[in-house]
Write an enzyme that holds these catalytic residues in place. Structure first.
Site, mmCIF file in Angstrom:
data_model
loop_
_atom_site.group_PDB
_atom_site.id
_atom_site.type_symbol
_atom_site.label_atom_id
_atom_site.label_comp_id
_atom_site.label_asym_id
_atom_site.label_seq_id
_atom_site.Cartn_x
_atom_site.Cartn_y
_atom_site.Cartn_z
ATOM 1 N N ASP A 414 0.860 -1.181 0.000
ATOM 2 C CA ASP A 414 0.000 0.000 0.000
ATOM 3 C C ASP A 414 0.899 1.233 0.000
ATOM 4 O O ASP A 414 2.110 1.143 0.235
ATOM 5 C CB ASP A 414 -0.897 -0.038 1.235
ATOM 6 C CG ASP A 414 -1.801 1.175 1.321
ATOM 7 O OD1 ASP A 414 -2.312 1.607 0.282
ATOM 8 O OD2 ASP A 414 -1.977 1.700 2.436
ATOM 9 N N PHE A 537 -19.309 8.912 3.616
ATOM 10 C CA PHE A 537 -18.364 8.442 2.599
ATOM 11 C C PHE A 537 -18.356 6.923 2.555
ATOM 12 O O PHE A 537 -18.386 6.252 3.582
ATOM 13 C CB PHE A 537 -16.956 8.957 2.924
ATOM 14 C CG PHE A 537 -15.891 8.401 2.019
ATOM 15 C CD1 PHE A 537 -15.581 9.040 0.833
ATOM 16 C CD2 PHE A 537 -15.201 7.248 2.356
ATOM 17 C CE1 PHE A 537 -14.603 8.535 -0.001
ATOM 18 C CE2 PHE A 537 -14.226 6.743 1.519
ATOM 19 C CZ PHE A 537 -13.930 7.391 0.341
ATOM 20 N N ARG A 595 -1.997 14.671 -2.194
ATOM 21 C CA ARG A 595 -3.314 14.046 -2.116
ATOM 22 C C ARG A 595 -4.371 15.126 -2.339
ATOM 23 O O ARG A 595 -4.391 16.130 -1.627
ATOM 24 C CB ARG A 595 -3.520 13.381 -0.756
ATOM 25 C CG ARG A 595 -2.538 12.275 -0.482
ATOM 26 C CD ARG A 595 -2.525 11.876 0.980
ATOM 27 N NE ARG A 595 -3.815 11.454 1.463
ATOM 28 C CZ ARG A 595 -4.296 10.213 1.368
ATOM 29 N NH1 ARG A 595 -3.546 9.282 0.810
ATOM 30 N NH2 ARG A 595 -5.482 9.899 1.837
ATOM 31 N N THR A 682 -2.506 1.090 -4.774
ATOM 32 C CA THR A 682 -2.973 2.256 -4.039
ATOM 33 C C THR A 682 -4.296 2.750 -4.621
ATOM 34 O O THR A 682 -4.617 2.493 -5.787
ATOM 35 C CB THR A 682 -1.926 3.386 -4.101
ATOM 36 O OG1 THR A 682 -2.433 4.545 -3.451
ATOM 37 C CG2 THR A 682 -1.577 3.743 -5.540
ATOM 38 N N ASP A 684 -4.890 5.972 -4.755
ATOM 39 C CA ASP A 684 -4.639 7.350 -5.168
ATOM 40 C C ASP A 684 -4.721 7.497 -6.684
ATOM 41 O O ASP A 684 -4.763 6.518 -7.436
ATOM 42 C CB ASP A 684 -3.260 7.799 -4.686
ATOM 43 C CG ASP A 684 -3.256 8.107 -3.205
ATOM 44 O OD1 ASP A 684 -4.344 8.349 -2.654
ATOM 45 O OD2 ASP A 684 -2.180 8.076 -2.588
ATOM 46 N N ALA A 737 8.339 0.349 -16.690
ATOM 47 C CA ALA A 737 7.465 0.255 -15.523
ATOM 48 C C ALA A 737 6.021 0.261 -16.019
ATOM 49 O O ALA A 737 5.689 0.979 -16.966
ATOM 50 C CB ALA A 737 7.701 1.413 -14.559
ATOM 51 N N LYS A 778 -7.234 -5.182 -4.727
ATOM 52 C CA LYS A 778 -5.913 -5.464 -4.161
ATOM 53 C C LYS A 778 -5.769 -6.949 -3.855
ATOM 54 O O LYS A 778 -4.758 -7.583 -4.199
ATOM 55 C CB LYS A 778 -5.701 -4.648 -2.880
ATOM 56 C CG LYS A 778 -5.533 -3.159 -3.088
ATOM 57 C CD LYS A 778 -5.268 -2.470 -1.746
ATOM 58 C CE LYS A 778 -5.072 -0.985 -1.911
ATOM 59 N NZ LYS A 778 -4.773 -0.312 -0.626
ATOM 60 N N ASP A 798 -1.331 -0.810 6.108
ATOM 61 C CA ASP A 798 -1.548 -0.255 7.446
ATOM 62 C C ASP A 798 -3.003 -0.015 7.781
ATOM 63 O O ASP A 798 -3.325 0.264 8.932
ATOM 64 C CB ASP A 798 -0.795 1.077 7.580
ATOM 65 C CG ASP A 798 -1.465 2.189 6.799
ATOM 66 O OD1 ASP A 798 -1.842 1.949 5.630
ATOM 67 O OD2 ASP A 798 -1.629 3.283 7.350
ATOM 68 N N ASP A 802 -6.606 -2.709 3.711
ATOM 69 C CA ASP A 802 -5.520 -3.597 3.285
ATOM 70 C C ASP A 802 -5.648 -5.001 3.859
ATOM 71 O O ASP A 802 -4.817 -5.866 3.558
ATOM 72 C CB ASP A 802 -4.159 -3.014 3.699
ATOM 73 C CG ASP A 802 -3.905 -1.646 3.097
ATOM 74 O OD1 ASP A 802 -4.217 -1.465 1.917
ATOM 75 O OD2 ASP A 802 -3.402 -0.761 3.814
#
Length: 1189
Positions: A414, A537, A595, A682, A684, A737, A778, A798, A802
């Site tokens: 993560d 949310f 972010r 992630t 994001d 990548a 994930k 964390d 996850d």
């Protein structure tokens, strides 16, 4: 008679649920749900059931049944003492039973404390003390401040005016921040005991489940003199078992779920115990040993049969074996002989399976886990002065996976809170085309709002932006009891960062209740807004909205992900130029690794709100009982929210900075140099994820980034095909990548063809980044790699999002960060910082893999060697089944004589020092690729065991074939031969063990001494107590042949082993062996320099130091040689920064010539041969690129 299976099925169903009319709901005619009491029982056993249940569980293991059969056979056909089989089996069963009993007793103590908790029951207007175990669903409880909540309770009323209360849920999710709960609106005003006692109602909810964040239910209340009312019951109205009531004097609540039905108990179920891949290999070895055991058994029976029934092989019978008559008794039948021989061979050959290996492996795992916990470098420090009291140890929750840490090939990580600190600081605001750099210029937004030259239109826009942040959140403002400072407690650090930055700009959130929000503006104006509805949310909606009533009318404020907000923006009200500018700004912030959140609002008419409120309330009270998503309450709520979250007017965006943790780039670079693939998963934005990948060295600036971002499955297939061709033809994988978003992954996961394409591209790239992925995606990505590639995977995270990924991987690692401890509690290993992962894998994981490999191989080797000698002995004893060894020796072979040394070695063994592993990442790759566990190594151990058994038997037979006479003129009898054979086997396997040890320590020497001395003491003691024939030990030690045999035979057995080991180390050394040599040379250099410094003295007047100057020069030459070795080893092991000393040869030669010219007149003595040997003990060794010539 023909049976109707359907009818019988109905009969069984009736018998299970009761006869018709009994325990049935009168309305549904279905069996009533039997509500459990609040009594908790997590123990597996009782005093009466412990012995049978535990034994039944242990005998589910095949090897225990195998040894049980041996114990039965040795009792039925006692070729050996029954103790030889019963004692080891009893010991193993006892140790396991004691461990299980201790664990179950701890569970019993916890259950007892929980069931004895004092509670207060509200009944008939009185408060009655009651034990927690006696609580039942429907009971009304009064819970006071700082009390532990005993069951899942629906809150009826609280001591606060607005019906709110605060709970701490650290035992549920590890989060210590307080969470706000609210009583039911219908009953919030009933705060007296008499009022609560007269409440009558019915709660309808979903069946008990483990979801902590969701509850579908409704309550129908009836109060005397009032009409029935219905209200929804959500998680906001429920306080769960295991939480603590804080900052609230008291609450009244009705028990919803009790005992095993509570959310806490539902989450205590096992998610499935993980086992290491080495355990799978161990099971395969056990199967192979069983096959070998069967071969020995069958071949022995065949040889025995042939020897008995073959005329040309059978020798003439002696006269006393052919007598007949009643006085000689009856001869046993062939069947009796066959069964007896089978039992004899079965009992003798059971020792080929080392029963002690299972205990040894578990013990070594426990010790290795303790090494991890005690490791100072694995500890983390809390904020503040570094002190021993503030150190936090890492946690090991599953020591079964210690070895897998040394074989990890894929890491799934993560980002937020794992690679980053998760300590948020607001960096920038962007409002109405203007960007405010709050991190560089704190308070710039407030200064602009207080600027007299600001227009009314801009001020209203800025004020709406601030109002959005002040009301749209789930933060609880509170004061620090010590300093009086206003603090914001939030589950999300982003929200607290926004409010703290807003406070620094002059707009302060002062108070928040269930129905209102109070905001102070520049310390002058205080505004209070009525909260009409909060649209919380969710990971699916990716946004949050709050509807408030203001003097300007009803307004909706919304914040969330940019793609979600832009999709709901009003194309008419928003300026297209401003929208493009805002989208460009968000993109620029994301590239900088920040972010982002986008903010919007819209006015609502009373009619719009009324229609939405009816739709939302109906969805809240709905309880879905079908499998269709449209029949689900959560889906209905989502549809209702989206109906009102449209035609939004954009306000701006925020950018929050989250810095990387310490040493994250160095850790990732080292792990990738160790040939470990790292995939970043992630939620994001794509740009943010790429930026973090670059800053963490997951992506190098020279790489080409393959971006797969499609919206149609056909495009997804085409992109993967083109990227796959690039990846396959790639000459250097480090040049590429892969970056893929969650929308593209949705097409991949579940499609076999696209999954194969995705893996082909991903494995041909240096690194992979998956952005905008959900928690489920994930986990699916981890399962895909684990299933398709069959590689050892590790997932690290964390947060609660996850957990599914952590549990899907072979090894799960949790970061104990800012998002609670749910991920850490669900993991196998946990610590506070990502940098600890490097040491966990390359030091502890590598050592665990090395040590476990050696103890497993040695355990099987020594048993095969022992029993194969017995097999060869069958050719000499006519396959009678008689044992070559003393029965006491067989009993103590695994438990005493060969137990301590391998266990000690498995606890302290090292092939190289920790510092060298940190310098050379390729050392981890070598172990991961099978340096210590491969087919060739297994074959080597197998060949060694057969060779040693054959050589040992040949030595024993050759020594005794002509008879041996002791000092007392007595020939060796069977006890003496057994002692001789046992001594030879023990010494041989012990020397073999010493050959495989690389790191000798004092505990290893002590274990060796105890094992050898214990062997002698045990046999002397056996003679003393009468369990061994008297005089055997003394007679054996008077025979010269005994000493000669102990010296020559083991050397003959092990000479090939030591020769092969020397040749392999000399001409085909491994990386680790080269590093070992380098370490030894470095230590020798240090000792010699220290000796030279200690013996140094001022030179005489004539300048002659008696040859010591020459020795010091030689020492310097030796040092240079060691440095050259270190540089060569470093260059081969992947350390490009290692100096190249060879380039300085010419300069060193010139310096030497100058030194010789300066030393004119100095008498130099030629060192003697002994001095040369001391100075150059390895002068014939030359190291070149991990090879030796």
């Amino acid at each position: 008679m023909r049976y109707d299976h359907t009818a019988w099925g109905r009969i069984r169903k009736v018998l299970r649920s009761g006869f018709p009319g009994r325990d049935l709901d009168p309305q549904t005619r279905k069996p009533r749900y039997k509500y459990p009491t609040n009594n908790i029982k997590t123990t597996k056993y009782t005093l009466l059931t412990f012995l049978p249940v535990n034994l039944l569980f242990q005998f589910k293991r095949f090897y225990n049944i195998y040894f049980l059969c041996a114990a039965i056979f040795v009792c039925a056909e006692p070729s050996l003492s029954p103790v030889t089989e019963i004692l080891p089996l009893t010991l193993v069963l006892t140790i396991t039973a004691v461990k299980d009993a201790l664990e179950d007793y701890r569970r019993y103590q916890q259950d007892k404390r929980s069931n004895s908790l004092e509670c207060t029951l509200v009944k008939q207007g009185e408060l009655i003390p009651i034990k927690s175990k006696d609580i039942r669903p429907g009971d009304v409880l009064k819970i006071c401040k700082n009390d532990k909540i005993p069951a899942d309770v629906v809150l009826l009323s609280t001591s606060m005016d607005e019906g709110a209360c605060f709970v701490e849920t650290s035992e549920l999710d590890g989060e210590t921040n307080l969470k706000r709960k609210a009583a039911l609106t219908l009953s919030a005003g009933w705060t007296q005991v008499e009022q609560v006692s007269h409440i009558v109602g019915k709660i309808t909810t979903e069946m008990p489940n483990e979801r902590l964040s969701r509850l579908d239910g409704r309550i129908k209340l009836h109060y005397e003199g009032l009409a029935d009312e219905v209200a929804p019951v959500t998680m906001t109205n429920v306080a769960l078992r295991g939480s603590w009531l804080k900052n609230t004097e008291w609450v009244y609540g009705v028990v919803l779920y009790a005992g095993v039905d509570t959310k806490m108990m539902r989450n205590l179920k096992n998610t499935g115990l993980k086992f290491s891949t080495m355990e799978t290999r161990l099971n395969r070895m056990i199967v192979a040993i069983f096959v070998f055991n069967a071969f020995l058994l069958i071949s022995s029976m065949c040889f025995a049969y042939v020897g008995t029934h073959s005329t040309y092989l059978r020798a003439p019978l002696a006269w006393y074996t052919t007598q007949t008559g009643d006085e000689f008794g009856t001869s046993p039948t062939d069947a009796r002989i066959f069964v007896g021989q089978l039992m004899n061979f079965y009992v003798v050959y059971t020792f080929v399976i080392p029963i002690s290996v299972f205990i040894s492996v578990e013990l070594c795992r426990v010790v290795q886990a303790l090494w991890m916990i005690w490791d100072e470098e694995m500890r983390s420090y809390n904020d503040g002065p570094l002190s021993q009291a503030e150190q936090e140890e890492m946690h090991v929750r599953n020591s079964n996976l210690n070895e897998d840490l040394g074989a990890v090939e894929y890491i799934f990580s993560d980002k937020t809170g794992t690679l980053t600190r998760n300590v948020m600081k607001l960096s920038k605001w962007h409002i109405g085309g203007r960007t405010f750099h709050d991190l560089q210029q704190p308070g710039s937004l407030g200064q602009r709002m207080r600027d007299p030259s600001i227009s009314d239109e801009e001020y209203d826009l800025l004020m709406a932006f601030c109002r959005n942040i002040a009301v749209c959140h789930a933060v609880l403002p509170c004061e620090d009891s010590r300093t009086g400072e206003l603090l914001y407690e939030a589950q999300s650090p982003d929200e607290s960062a926004l409010l703290e930055a807003l406070r620094d700009n002059g707009v302060v959130l002062k108070a928040k209740t269930k129905d209102s929000v109070t905001v102070e503006i520049f310390g002058i104006v205080t505004e209070t807004y009525t909260v009409l509805k909060v649209l919380e949310f969710t990971s699916d909606r990716k946004c949050m909205s709050v509807i408030i009533d203001t003097p300007q009318g009803i307004q909706l404020f919304c914040k969330g992900a940019d793609n979600v907000i832009l999709a709901r923006a009003d194309n008419i009200e928003n300026d297209p130029l401003m929208v493009r500018q805002l989208n460009s700004t968000v993109h620029r912030f994301s590239i900088a690794g920040l972010r982002t959140l986008m903010l919007a609002w819209r006015p609502l008419s009373p009619e719009e709100y009324r229609i939405f409120d009816e739709k939302y309330s109906k969805a809240e009270c709905h309880i879905g009982d079908g499998e269709d998503g449209s029949d689900d309450r959560e889906e209905l709520i989502r549809v209702a929210c989206e109906s009102i979250e449209g035609r939004l007017r954009l306000l701006g965006c925020t950018a929050i900075e989250d810095r990387l943790q310490d040493q994250v780039p160095e850790t990732i670079e080292y792990l990738m140099d160790a040939d470990i693939k790292i995939w970043l998963l992630t939620g994001d934005k794509q740009e943010t994820a790429i930026n973090i990948g670059i800053s963490s060295r997951l992506i190098s600036p020279a790489m080409k980034i393959l971006v797969l971002n499609v919206k149609v499955e056909r495009d997804c297939r085409l992109d993967y095909e083109s990227s796959g061709k690039v990846g396959i033809e790639l000459p250097e994988r480090d040049r590429y990548a892969l970056v893929v978003n969650g929308e593209s992954l949705a097409f991949v996961l579940g499609n076999e063809i696209l999954e194969d394409m995705f893996l082909r591209v991903g494995t041909n790239c240096h690194s992979v980044i998956c952005c905008r992925v959900t928690p489920l995606q994930k986990a699916l990505v981890v399962k895909l790699v684990r299933k398709k590639l069959h590689k050892v995977t590790l997932a690290i995270g964390d947060g609660a999002n996850d957990i599914s990924m952590i549990q899907a991987a072979h090894v799960g690692v949790g970061i104990e960060g800012m998002e609670g401890a749910q991920a850490a509690r669900s993991s196998d290993f946990s610590f506070k910082q990502f940098k600890n992962l490097k040491r966990l894998l390359t030091i502890h994981g590598r050592y665990s893999y090395l040590r476990m490999s050696k103890i497993i191989f040695f355990s099987f080797y020594k048993s095969i060697c022992l029993i194969t000698v017995q097999f060869w002995f069958g050719f000499m004893n006519g396959w009678s089944g008689g044992a070559l060894y003393d029965e006491n020796f067989l009993t103590l072979w695994n438990m005493v004589f060969t137990a301590l040394l391998p266990i000690t070695t498995a606890c302290f063994e090292k092939d190289v020092e920790e510092e060298s592993i940190g310098q050379y990442p390729k050392l981890y790759k070598a172990v991961k690729d099978g340096l210590y566990w491969n087919t060739l190594t297994m074959a080597g151990w197998g060949i060694a065991s057969f060779w040693h058994s054959g050589a040992l038997f040949a030595g024993i037979y050759g020594s005794l074939q002509h008879g041996v006479v002791s000092g007392a003129s007595e020939t060796m009898d069977i006890p003496m031969v057994s002692f001789f054979a046992g001594s030879l086997v023990l010494i041989t396997v012990t020397l073999k063990m010493l050959l495989m040890i690389s790191h000798y320590t004092m505990p290893i020497f002590m274990a060796l001494g105890i094992s050898m001395a214990g062997y002698i003491v045990v046999f002397i003691g056996l003679e003393v107590v009468g369990m061994l024939e008297p005089g055997v030990f003394a007679a054996m030690h008077t025979m010269p042949l005994y000493y000669l045999g102990l010296l020559v035979i083991p050397i003959g057995c092990l000479l090939p082993d030591y020769t092969i080991a020397y040749l392999m180390r000399q001409y085909f050394p491994s990386d680790a062996q080269i590093i070992q040599e380098d370490q030894r040379l470095a230590k020798m250099k240090q000792r010699q320099l220290a000796m030279a410094a200690a013996s140094g003295s001022p030179q005489g007047e004539d300048g002659n130091d008696g040859g010591k100057g020459k020795k010091r020069d030689d020492l310097e030459d030796q040092e240079a040689m060691v440095d050259n070795r270190s540089a060569a080893a470093a260059r081969q092991a992947g350390d490009s920064s290692a100096p190249d000393y060879e380039d300085d040869d010419e300069e060193e030669e010139e310096d030497e010539e100058e030194d010789e010219n300066e030393m004119v007149g100095v008498v130099v003595q030629e060192p003697s041969d002994r001095e040369k040997q001391e100075l150059y003990p390895h002068q014939d060794v030359k190291v070149s690129s991990f090879g030796r010539a």
